[in-house]
Enzyme design. Structure first.
Site, PDB file in Angstrom:
ATOM      1  N   ASP A  33       0.827  -1.205   0.000  1.00  0.00           N
ATOM      2  CA  ASP A  33       0.000   0.000   0.000  1.00  0.00           C
ATOM      3  C   ASP A  33       0.868   1.264   0.000  1.00  0.00           C
ATOM      4  O   ASP A  33       1.766   1.412   0.817  1.00  0.00           O
ATOM      5  CB  ASP A  33      -0.880  -0.030   1.252  1.00  0.00           C
ATOM      6  CG  ASP A  33      -2.117   0.818   1.145  1.00  0.00           C
ATOM      7  OD1 ASP A  33      -2.014   1.946   0.640  1.00  0.00           O
ATOM      8  OD2 ASP A  33      -3.198   0.354   1.572  1.00  0.00           O
ATOM      9  N   THR A  83      -7.211   3.652  -1.601  1.00  0.00           N
ATOM     10  CA  THR A  83      -6.895   2.252  -1.309  1.00  0.00           C
ATOM     11  C   THR A  83      -7.879   1.285  -1.938  1.00  0.00           C
ATOM     12  O   THR A  83      -7.485   0.305  -2.580  1.00  0.00           O
ATOM     13  CB  THR A  83      -6.854   2.044   0.216  1.00  0.00           C
ATOM     14  OG1 THR A  83      -5.867   2.917   0.772  1.00  0.00           O
ATOM     15  CG2 THR A  83      -6.509   0.606   0.563  1.00  0.00           C
ATOM     16  N   ASP A 103      -8.772  -4.521   5.832  1.00  0.00           N
ATOM     17  CA  ASP A 103      -9.867  -5.357   5.342  1.00  0.00           C
ATOM     18  C   ASP A 103     -10.161  -5.087   3.877  1.00  0.00           C
ATOM     19  O   ASP A 103     -10.389  -6.010   3.081  1.00  0.00           O
ATOM     20  CB  ASP A 103     -11.131  -5.188   6.198  1.00  0.00           C
ATOM     21  CG  ASP A 103     -11.586  -3.742   6.394  1.00  0.00           C
ATOM     22  OD1 ASP A 103     -11.253  -2.881   5.550  1.00  0.00           O
ATOM     23  OD2 ASP A 103     -12.281  -3.474   7.389  1.00  0.00           O
ATOM     24  N   ASP A 155       1.709   2.536   3.784  1.00  0.00           N
ATOM     25  CA  ASP A 155       0.664   3.562   3.671  1.00  0.00           C
ATOM     26  C   ASP A 155       0.457   4.286   4.986  1.00  0.00           C
ATOM     27  O   ASP A 155       0.392   5.525   5.022  1.00  0.00           O
ATOM     28  CB  ASP A 155      -0.638   2.907   3.220  1.00  0.00           C
ATOM     29  CG  ASP A 155      -1.747   3.933   3.006  1.00  0.00           C
ATOM     30  OD1 ASP A 155      -1.643   4.733   2.061  1.00  0.00           O
ATOM     31  OD2 ASP A 155      -2.724   3.929   3.786  1.00  0.00           O
ATOM     32  N   HIS A 175       1.128   8.273   5.598  1.00  0.00           N
ATOM     33  CA  HIS A 175       0.143   9.223   6.117  1.00  0.00           C
ATOM     34  C   HIS A 175       0.633   9.898   7.399  1.00  0.00           C
ATOM     35  O   HIS A 175       0.389  11.084   7.619  1.00  0.00           O
ATOM     36  CB  HIS A 175      -1.178   8.508   6.404  1.00  0.00           C
ATOM     37  CG  HIS A 175      -1.987   8.193   5.190  1.00  0.00           C
ATOM     38  ND1 HIS A 175      -2.430   9.159   4.324  1.00  0.00           N
ATOM     39  CD2 HIS A 175      -2.435   7.003   4.692  1.00  0.00           C
ATOM     40  CE1 HIS A 175      -3.127   8.592   3.341  1.00  0.00           C
ATOM     41  NE2 HIS A 175      -3.131   7.285   3.542  1.00  0.00           N
ATOM     42  N   HIS A 228      -1.737   2.467  -5.062  1.00  0.00           N
ATOM     43  CA  HIS A 228      -1.567   3.879  -5.423  1.00  0.00           C
ATOM     44  C   HIS A 228      -0.191   4.308  -4.948  1.00  0.00           C
ATOM     45  O   HIS A 228       0.514   3.551  -4.266  1.00  0.00           O
ATOM     46  CB  HIS A 228      -2.645   4.772  -4.783  1.00  0.00           C
ATOM     47  CG  HIS A 228      -2.769   4.588  -3.297  1.00  0.00           C
ATOM     48  ND1 HIS A 228      -1.821   5.043  -2.407  1.00  0.00           N
ATOM     49  CD2 HIS A 228      -3.721   3.979  -2.544  1.00  0.00           C
ATOM     50  CE1 HIS A 228      -2.188   4.728  -1.170  1.00  0.00           C
ATOM     51  NE2 HIS A 228      -3.331   4.075  -1.216  1.00  0.00           N
ATOM     52  N   HIS A 261      -2.682  10.810  -0.412  1.00  0.00           N
ATOM     53  CA  HIS A 261      -2.722  10.528  -1.852  1.00  0.00           C
ATOM     54  C   HIS A 261      -4.140  10.829  -2.330  1.00  0.00           C
ATOM     55  O   HIS A 261      -4.918  11.425  -1.617  1.00  0.00           O
ATOM     56  CB  HIS A 261      -2.342   9.065  -2.109  1.00  0.00           C
ATOM     57  CG  HIS A 261      -3.038   8.117  -1.177  1.00  0.00           C
ATOM     58  ND1 HIS A 261      -4.304   7.627  -1.407  1.00  0.00           N
ATOM     59  CD2 HIS A 261      -2.647   7.610   0.027  1.00  0.00           C
ATOM     60  CE1 HIS A 261      -4.657   6.838  -0.402  1.00  0.00           C
ATOM     61  NE2 HIS A 261      -3.676   6.809   0.486  1.00  0.00           N
TER      62      HIS A 261
END
Length: 563
Positions: A49, A88, A171, A300, A304, A346, A491
């Protein structure tokens, strides 16, 4: 090499993860090459991710473990999540389906459905909102909104002995890559690895949860060694509204789950669960091929929380490399004939405060008045709407804006026109599209890097769920007006830093090569399908098969599997 191995050992010890394979991430010798037309016994599809093509290029020469193996295999450095909604859920929905969000129906991480029976009209992409007493934050996990089959589901349809399994730190990653028909599925949820409602967490995974519990309860991964190559990044970056990032501090007091997820710990434990499932189900050890989709989410969460150009991401890249090396060694030791694909849902953009210091001074945060509520309030006053009536609904400052369906058709038209006019006046807005017009745009073809903003938005557009107005920001505008712990960078833009991702393939016996021209994540499913004997009807998907044979032969025409 010593520095990276030290990091891997430090990850294992400080996070409570003991190596389940020889060498703790060192590369072992893979099993002998299979016969050319033999299907792999296991397809391992990995999504990292927020692993942008930029990150891959930046750290490629530092890898010594699993990512080194993949970086020296079959490499497409310019893979694309071709759509504009680089989030995501939409991104993961493309990887194993061969289809853009316009076909998968997954237009965002969540959307507004004003016809929903529940009071909460927000729908999370990986929930079943028909479950009583739920909302988009307290939901029952489901892939019911995914409109197309995944590769694992297609394989099971022709080969019932094949297993389709998904394991992830999120999930939505597991569900979008696995689909609705999965034999086993696990994802991180509130301090443990959970599964779908009505299913049982198997004893092996429950044992891991028990071992993980004290680690999660007091996450403190700050004892990790900093690789020498990361030291120059270890400096404080002031963030708007106070605080700093960039000084190697993964743990955030008062945010236990956030601290655990935004550290290398999450990936290490996710891989351990995957290895346990491989053992328990004997994946890759039967007569028919199996598919294991693996979502690694820590990159990810770290992106963030701290941005993607600081010491935290540098440490994560070294740890991820060793974690994958350990997984491949685990499979090699079992003699499993496996094929690996690795990509991302992404990319990502660093926090604007650091970008502005690094030769891009126009990087900025979004105007905090550029919201559906603020714009809607001004429109409501202009049109004389009753107090409390919101003419516009949205889940954020970009993407989908919805017209209030309780307004008359004539009033909705007035609101639409006023909103488009006001949005276009904002200097931070790059484009505004009327959904009625966007729906008439043909689905784009041709070189994906040359698609217009309108075409990128069209690839994300599915009329029953998308907004009435689609809003895209200008480059380097971060859609976080007020950053806080765990959320300083993000993103979601239509630009290459969010769209471009690596696509990597490895299988013993496939000759390495690198193809720098653009390909797309929707090409992954049709590329893997021939290896396991799956034939996809023409017109069913948006992608094309990529020939992974470096010579005159083609992997796009392999003989089908016989069971």
């Amino acid at each position: 090499m010593k520095t990276t191995r030290k990091l891997a050992l430090s990850v294992a010890v400080s996070l409570g993860v003991l190596a389940a394979s020889p060498g703790l991430g060192e590369e072992t010798t893979p099993p002998a090459a299979p016969e050319k037309n033999d299907p792999p016994k296991l397809v391992l599809a990995i999504s990292v991710d927020q692993f942008s093509a930029d990150l891959f290029a930046q750290y490629r020469q530092t890898y010594t473990g699993g990512l080194k193996r993949l970086a020296n295999a079959i490499v497409f450095p310019s893979g694309y999540q071709s759509h504009a909604a680089t989030e995501t859920c939409p991104g993961h929905s493309t990887i194993m389906t061969g289809s853009n969000p316009a076909r998968t129906g997954i237009v965002a991480n969540d959307w507004v459905d004003q016809s929903a029976a529940r009071a909460d009209k927000i729908i999370y992409c990986a929930e079943d909102e028909r479950e009583a007493g739920t909302d988009h934050r307290n939901y029952v996990e489901s892939a019911v909104h995914l409109l197309v089959p995944t590769l694992g589901e297609r394989l099971k349809a022709i080969s019932p002995a094949s297993r389709n399994v998904a394991v992830s730190g999120k999930d939505r990653a597991a569900l979008m890559m696995g689909g609705n028909n999965v034999d086993a599925i696990y994802f991180w949820k509130k301090g443990r690895f959970a599964t779908l409602k009505g299913r049982t967490v198997e004893p092996g995974v429950e044992k891991i949860n028990a071992e993980l519990a004290p680690v999660f309860a007091a996450p403190d991964p700050d004892g990790l060694s900093v690789p020498e190559s990361c030291h120059h990044l270890n400096r404080a970056i002031p963030v708007k509204d106070g605080g700093t990032v960039g000084t190697y501090h993964f743990n955030r007091p008062g945010a236990v789950d956030g601290a655990f997820r935004a550290s290398p710990a999450l990936d290490a434990w996710t891989v351990r669960v995957a290895e346990q499932v491989i053992d328990d189900m004997k994946l890759g050890q039967g007569k028919a091929p199996d598919v294991l989709s693996l979502g690694l989410s820590a990159t990810d969460y770290i992106g963030h929380s701290f941005g993607n150009e600081g010491v935290e991401m540098c440490i994560q890249q070294a740890s991820l490399d060793q974690t994958l090396g350990g997984l491949f060694s685990f499979l090699d030791a079992k003699g499993i004939d496996y094929m690996v694909m690795l990509t991302a849902d992404h990319g990502g953009h660093d926090l604007p405060e650091r970008v502005a210091m690094q030769a891009y001074p126009s990087a900025t945060r979004i105007d905090d008045k550029l919201t559906a509520d603020d714009i809607g309030a001004a429109i409501a006053a202009d049109l004389g709407l009753p107090d409390g009536v919101k003419p516009l609904l949205a889940r954020g400052p970009i993407g989908d804006f919805y017209l209030n369906r309780d307004l008359s058709g004539e009033m909705r038209d007035k609101v639409r026109a006023a909103a488009i006019t006001r949005l276009k006046e904002y200097p931070q807005v790059a484009a505004v599209f009327d959904a009625r017009e966007l729906a008439q745009v043909p689905l784009p073809t041709g070189p994906v890097e040359e698609w217009t903003l309108e075409e990128r938005a069209r690839a994300s557009f599915y009329a029953p769920r998308s907004g009435d107005i689609i809003v895209l920001l200008r480059k380097a505008v971060t859609p976080i007006a007020h950053p806080g712990p765990g959320y300083v960078a993000t993103h979601g833009s239509p630009y290459d830093y969010d769209r471009r991702v690596p696509i990597l393939f490895w299988r013993k016996g496939l000759s390495p090569f690198e193809q720098p021209l653009s390909v797309r994540t929707v090409d992954i499913e049709p590329t893997l399908a021939p290896f396991v004997g799956v034939t996809i009807p023409q017109g069913d998907i948006d992608g094309r098969c990529l020939d992974l044979d470096a010579g005159a032969a083609s992997t796009c025409g392999l003989e089908p599997v016989t069971n």
